[in-house]
Scaffold this motif. Structure first.
Motif, PDB file in Angstrom:
ATOM      1  N   ALA A  55       0.835  -1.210   0.000  1.00 18.29           N
ATOM      2  CA  ALA A  55       0.000   0.000   0.000  1.00 18.29           C
ATOM      3  C   ALA A  55       0.870   1.260   0.000  1.00 18.29           C
ATOM      4  O   ALA A  55       0.549   2.244  -0.670  1.00 18.29           O
ATOM      5  CB  ALA A  55      -0.933  -0.005   1.208  1.00 18.29           C
ATOM      6  N   THR A  56       1.969   1.233   0.731  1.00 21.01           N
ATOM      7  CA  THR A  56       2.885   2.377   0.759  1.00 21.01           C
ATOM      8  C   THR A  56       3.535   2.571  -0.596  1.00 21.01           C
ATOM      9  O   THR A  56       3.651   3.700  -1.089  1.00 21.01           O
ATOM     10  CB  THR A  56       3.959   2.181   1.846  1.00 21.01           C
ATOM     11  OG1 THR A  56       3.301   2.040   3.116  1.00 21.01           O
ATOM     12  CG2 THR A  56       4.932   3.342   1.896  1.00 21.01           C
ATOM     13  N   ARG A  59       0.946   4.164  -2.867  1.00 20.27           N
ATOM     14  CA  ARG A  59       0.773   5.602  -2.601  1.00 20.27           C
ATOM     15  C   ARG A  59       1.966   6.412  -3.133  1.00 20.27           C
ATOM     16  O   ARG A  59       1.780   7.481  -3.713  1.00 20.27           O
ATOM     17  CB  ARG A  59       0.571   5.852  -1.101  1.00 20.27           C
ATOM     18  CG  ARG A  59      -0.807   5.442  -0.599  1.00 20.27           C
ATOM     19  CD  ARG A  59      -1.062   5.936   0.819  1.00 20.27           C
ATOM     20  NE  ARG A  59      -0.110   5.414   1.784  1.00 20.27           N
ATOM     21  CZ  ARG A  59      -0.231   4.252   2.426  1.00 20.27           C
ATOM     22  NH1 ARG A  59      -1.283   3.483   2.194  1.00 20.27           N
ATOM     23  NH2 ARG A  59       0.667   3.861   3.299  1.00 20.27           N
TER      24      ARG A  59
END
Length: 141
Positions: A55-56, A59
């Protein structure tokens, strides 16, 4: 740290992004890759898998794409591929509409002369283009 990595990090900071270890490792991974990479490939890469979660990475890629530091490639219904945009370097791509594979075009870009003409006639500055060819690769044909 290579000069290109340092310059890219400076571009990120000038665009308002924080310098983090994950950002640095993502830039190095994209720069070292001989081809564009998917989110899954990036998240599983040795430099990033212990640094941050998927997820990081997602992003970071979204922010970098918004700021013009990375280029998102691929068909919208398939996995996206990402490549680092380095000033002074240009690459066009072939994308298979069947399997979604991506490879670099190994020929001179036919659009540079047109880009120069458009720049002269319109007065646009910082003009650039992104060229992607779509078709069926030999393996899918």
């Amino acid at each position: 740290m290579s000069e290109i990595v340092a310059q890219t990090i400076d571009r990120c900071r000038n665009a308002g992004l924080r310098r983090t270890k994950a950002l640095e490792e993502l830039i190095v991974t994209l720069l070292d890759s001989p081809r564009p990479m998917t989110l899954s490939e990036l998240a599983a890469s040795p430099r990033l898998r212990d640094q941050c979660d998927k997820a990081t990475v997602f992003r970071l890629l979204q922010r970098l794409a918004e700021k013009g530091v990375v280029r998102r490639l691929g068909l919208h219904e398939r996995a996206a591929y990402f490549t680092l945009l380095v000033p002074g370097r240009h690459q066009d791509y072939l994308i298979c509409t069947e399997c979604g594979s991506i490879e670099a075009v190994k020929a001179p870009c036919p659009v540079h002369e047109l880009e120069d003409e458009i720049r002269r006639k319109t007065g646009f500055r910082n003009l650039y283009h992104e060229l992607e060819f779509f078709g069926t690769c030999p393996a899918c044909a």
